[in-house]
Design a protein around this motif. Structure first.
Motif, PDB file in Angstrom:
ATOM      1  N   HIS A   1      -1.801  10.616  -6.436  1.00 19.02           N
ATOM      2  CA  HIS A   1      -0.643  10.276  -5.603  1.00 19.02           C
ATOM      3  C   HIS A   1       0.585  11.111  -5.912  1.00 19.02           C
TER       4      HIS A   1
ATOM      5  N   LEU B   1       9.110  11.102   4.024  1.00 23.31           N
ATOM      6  CA  LEU B   1       8.762  10.482   2.743  1.00 23.31           C
ATOM      7  C   LEU B   1       7.510  11.130   2.152  1.00 23.31           C
TER       8      LEU B   1
ATOM      9  N   GLU C   1      -8.346   6.699   4.302  1.00 23.50           N
ATOM     10  CA  GLU C   1      -7.836   5.834   3.242  1.00 23.50           C
ATOM     11  C   GLU C   1      -8.718   5.872   1.992  1.00 23.50           C
TER      12      GLU C   1
ATOM     13  N   PRO D   1       0.591   6.637   6.633  1.00 21.55           N
ATOM     14  CA  PRO D   1      -0.451   5.759   7.147  1.00 21.55           C
ATOM     15  C   PRO D   1      -0.304   5.590   8.650  1.00 21.55           C
TER      16      PRO D   1
ATOM     17  N   ARG E   1       0.857  -1.189   0.000  1.00 17.40           N
ATOM     18  CA  ARG E   1       0.000   0.000   0.000  1.00 17.40           C
ATOM     19  C   ARG E   1       0.891   1.236   0.000  1.00 17.40           C
ATOM     20  N   GLN E   2       1.978   1.155   0.754  1.00 21.53           N
ATOM     21  CA  GLN E   2       2.917   2.265   0.794  1.00 21.53           C
ATOM     22  C   GLN E   2       3.452   2.531  -0.624  1.00 21.53           C
TER      23      GLN E   2
ATOM     24  N   VAL F   1       1.342  11.005   2.138  1.00 18.47           N
ATOM     25  CA  VAL F   1       0.547  10.190   3.051  1.00 18.47           C
ATOM     26  C   VAL F   1       1.438   9.565   4.115  1.00 18.47           C
TER      27      VAL F   1
ATOM     28  N   GLU G   1      -7.412   8.809   0.222  1.00 22.19           N
ATOM     29  CA  GLU G   1      -6.099   8.553  -0.391  1.00 22.19           C
ATOM     30  C   GLU G   1      -6.192   7.608  -1.576  1.00 22.19           C
TER      31      GLU G   1
ATOM     32  N   SER H   1       2.017   1.697  -3.367  1.00 20.45           N
ATOM     33  CA  SER H   1       0.939   2.107  -4.273  1.00 20.45           C
ATOM     34  C   SER H   1       0.759   3.620  -4.260  1.00 20.45           C
ATOM     35  N   LEU H   2       1.272   4.274  -3.229  1.00 23.17           N
ATOM     36  CA  LEU H   2       1.142   5.731  -3.135  1.00 23.17           C
ATOM     37  C   LEU H   2       2.249   6.441  -3.908  1.00 23.17           C
ATOM     38  N   THR H   3       3.126   5.665  -4.551  1.00 19.63           N
ATOM     39  CA  THR H   3       4.197   6.247  -5.366  1.00 19.63           C
ATOM     40  C   THR H   3       3.923   5.920  -6.832  1.00 19.63           C
ATOM     41  N   PRO H   4       4.659   6.545  -7.736  1.00 26.71           N
ATOM     42  CA  PRO H   4       4.451   6.234  -9.165  1.00 26.71           C
ATOM     43  C   PRO H   4       4.973   4.867  -9.597  1.00 26.71           C
TER      44      PRO H   4
END
Ligand SMILES: Nc1ncnc2c1ncn2[C@@H]1O[C@H](COP(=O)(O)OP(=O)(O)O)[C@@H](O)[C@H]1O
Ligand SMILES: [Mg+2]
Lengths: 366, 310
Positions: B76, B143, B48, B83, A206-207, B81, B51, A209-212
């Motif tokens: 994105h 990050l 979520e 989490p 999921r982490q 984000v 997001e 998935s938040l990037t390209p």
């Protein structure tokens, strides 16, 4: 697919791996252990002295007797003198129960004292690479000792190696492509199944998935890593097979396609297995169900041609069979046409499984 | 100014459970919006969905004008984000992680600057699995900032952290706002919402039960301002028939609710006239915490329905 992102992810994979001493140990040492283990068990090398049929054509000269008693003293060989016709020596050896032989040539003592080069002939048994290697080593050791005494090390006594019988390939020769196939299967399968399940559980997918980074890029970087591992492992296996057991395999560029398509297939298959499973436990189970039959029945430890007919048929539906058969064609039989056919099967399968893996594995599953 | 986030009648069901039950709100660009609620309230589920990590059962959700589920990739690139319970590759250091994110986003942030910004310079070369909870959370924050985001989503960023680490993260959140970024912050710490948020929504059992600036929420849901005397209950008995205001007595204290500030003078004169001795007096006002505790308690009793959905 962006090369920069694949490269960035590959860096993470490599670092994670290199910082894990257990994984590192397994991928570098395990291939040698496997080769040594199977080579020793099935090549039948024991600790008791190996019977060697000796034909002394130097009329039992003092030097030849010294040479042979030094050889006996190594305890590696047990000398059995025979009085066979030299021209039929190889044929007679082939009918003997202990088909390893040594011929001391006529003029051995004279040449030796005149510091003239002279060769003893060792007949080795291709079906028993371990014993043959041990005998060769012992004869070489005694020769070195004689050379050192006579001339301070320059070569006077040399070894001329010949083979008994007509069979060219030995167990160890088959074992090398088989075990390379074994590691092409196991190292990506076991770890990709685990990675797929645990990254999902820990939320790392999921982490990501938040990037390209895309799934195809992610899978590609893992494929590249296991391809690299495969090249290193293959190198280690070929090297240790040759050094430890005197394996005789062709190492050509024809091997490269299999070292690429094989890992692509099994990295993707591992990912697919890990993705369809709901929990890490069921992922491991699915992975094992896929892996274990292939691990033993694709020609890894024993040539498929030695299997009963029914099992041979079963082997032909296992993808790993085509990887190993292809490498056999390249490394042993030099059969390019059949190797190309095997490669076609592996590559087509790899592409299908890669696409399926990307379809089935989701970053953001709830 | 445009809206950073718009949510209309959002519902998320898990079987029979409505984890988010008809929630609507708007976050103005450049502001800090806080979702305040106890565990299990539906905070993570909502954030979520915003997001693009979970799919709404129904309702309309827009972040930066995009549908988070179908336009996730575009979203994105523009949001950051952290989490709840941020995890990363165990053997990778914070510096490497930031470089990695930089390569993925095609941004080239200065790793040292980002690390300094979240006060993690001294751990730049320590592997993730050796970091403390607060240090991990700081890396998550760094990050989230690598791609220069327009909205930052922070899901309980300070839960379980020590006061120093918490303050460090608060500083970063304040700086995000001063840089013009929008912040969506979930928390179950009242103090945090009160200190950082421009607007707060109190969420419980998947419903928003109060929303506004902290003073607005207190004004709408708090009890009126009170005068409090340290005195015997006899004082309450004297005042009650004479003032027409709510009077209560407990624990050696007498409290009078003021309808309007001017009532204070009437109360004081009446107290003086009563002849009942008193030791001290003070004014008392509800805090956000009082309101929160009472609203959550009332909802659990079933005496409160969720606020209308606007
Ligand atoms: N994947 C899920 N499956 C089933 N129930 C869930 C799932 N995620 C959350 N829930 C339930 O939804 C409710 C809200 O959870 P969550 O959004 O995590 O609350 P919070 O973040 O406010 O603590 C909880 O009752 C939780 O058990
Ligand atoms: Mg939560």
């Amino acid at each position: 697919m962006r090369p920069a992102r694949i490269l960035a992810d590959l860096k993470i994979v490599v670092r994670s791996y290199l910082r894990n001493p257990v994984a590192l140990f397994f991928s570098l040492i395990f291939p040698i252990v496997l080769i040594a283990l199977f080579g020793l068990i099935f090549s039948g090398a024991g600790n008791s002295p190996i019977p060697v049929q000796v034909l002394n054509l130097d009329h039992n000269s003092g030097t030849s007797q010294e040479f042979l008693s030094a050889l006996n003293a190594t305890n590696v060989v047990k000398i059995q003198f025979v009085d066979w016709n030299e021209s039929k020596f190889a044929a007679l050896l082939g009918q003997n129960d202990d088909p390893i032989g040594l011929v001391i040539p006529n003029g051995f003592a004279a040449n030796y004292s005149a510091r003239q080069p002279v060769a003893v002939t060792v007949y080795t048994d291709p079906e028993d690479a371990a014993d043959s290697g041990a005998v060769l080593g012992a004869v070489q050791g005694v020769s070195n000792y004689f050379n050192l005494n006579a001339s301070g090390g320059s070569e006077i006594v040399s070894i001329d190696q010949r083979y008994v019988g007509s069979q060219v390939f030995t167990y160890i020769d088959y074992l090398i492509p088989g075990l390379i196939g074994f590691s092409i299967l196991t190292s990506p399968m076991f770890s990709m199944v685990d990675v797929a399940a645990s990254y999902r559980k820990e939320g790392i997918f999921r982490q990501l998935s938040l990037t390209p980074l895309t799934r195809a890029e992610w899978l590609t970087s893992h494929f590249l890593w296991y391809m690299g591992i495969t090249f290193v492992t293959a190198g280690i296996m070929i090297g240790s097979g040759v050094v430890l057991f005197g394996a005789r395999v062709h190492v050509t560029l024809g091997l490269v396609p299999f070292l690429i398509a094989g890992p692509l297939f099994f990295v993707s298959l591992g990912m697919l297995a890990g993705s369809v499973a709901k929990t890490p436990e069921s992922a491991a189970l699915i992975g094992n169900i896929i892996t274990f039959p292939m691990m033993f029945l694709s020609g890894t430890f024993f040539p498929v041609s030695d299997f009963p007919a029914g099992l041979q048929g079963f082997a032909h539906i296992l993808p790993l069979y085509y990887v190993i058969d292809g490498m056999n064609q390249v490394m042993l039989f030099s059969n390019a046409a059949r190797a190309a056919l095997d490669f076609g099967v592996v590559l087509a399968g790899a592409i299908v499984v890669f696409v399926l893996a990307i379809r089935f594995f989701t970053w953001r599953g709830e | 100014m445009a809206d950073a986030i718009e949510v209309r009648h959002l519902v998320k069901r898990y079987g029979n459970l409505a984890a988010v039950d008809d929630v609507s709100f708007t976050v103005r660009a450049g502001t800090v919006f806080s979702f305040l609620g106890p565990n299990g309230a539906g905070k993570t589920t909502t954030v979520e969905i915003l997001e693009g990590l979970r799919r709404a059962t129904s309702g309309e959700v827009r972040a930066l004008g995009l549908d988070p589920w179908t336009e996730a990739a575009a979203l994105h690139r523009r949001v950051g984000v952290i989490p709840q319970d941020f995890r990363f590759f165990e053997k990778i250091t914070p510096r490497e992680a930031i470089e990695y994110y930089g390569s993925l986003f095609g941004h080239r942030p200065h790793p040292d600057e980002l690390l300094a910004r979240v006060q993690l310079e001294d751990k730049a070369h320590s592997r993730f699995d050796t970091l403390s909870g607060g240090q991990k959370q700081k890396l998550g924050l760094a990050l989230a900032l690598t791609n220069d985001p327009e909205i930052c989503f922070l899901d309980e960023p300070t839960t379980g952290l020590d006061p120093t680490a918490r303050r460090a993260i608060w500083d970063v959140i304040r700086s995000l706002k001063s840089e013009g970024r929008s912040v969506f912050l979930t928390t179950h710490y009242l103090e945090e919402a009160e200190l950082l948020a421009d607007r707060v929504a109190i969420i419980h059992h998947g419903r928003i039960i109060a929303e506004g600036t902290p003073p607005e929420i207190i004004a709408a849901h708090g009890r009126p301002e009170r005068l409090r005397f340290a005195a015997a209950p006899a004082l309450a008995d004297y005042l009650r028939p004479r003032l027409g205001l709510a009077v209560s007595a407990a624990d050696g204290r007498v409290e009078v609710e003021l309808g309007a500030p001017s009532d204070a003078l009437r109360v004081l004169s009446a107290v003086a006239a009563s002849g009942v001795p008193w030791a001290s007096f003070a004014t008392a006002q509800d805090t956000l915490e009082d309101v929160f505790v009472r609203l959550v308690g009332q909802m659990d009793d079933g005496t409160l329905k969720a606020e209308g959905t606007t």
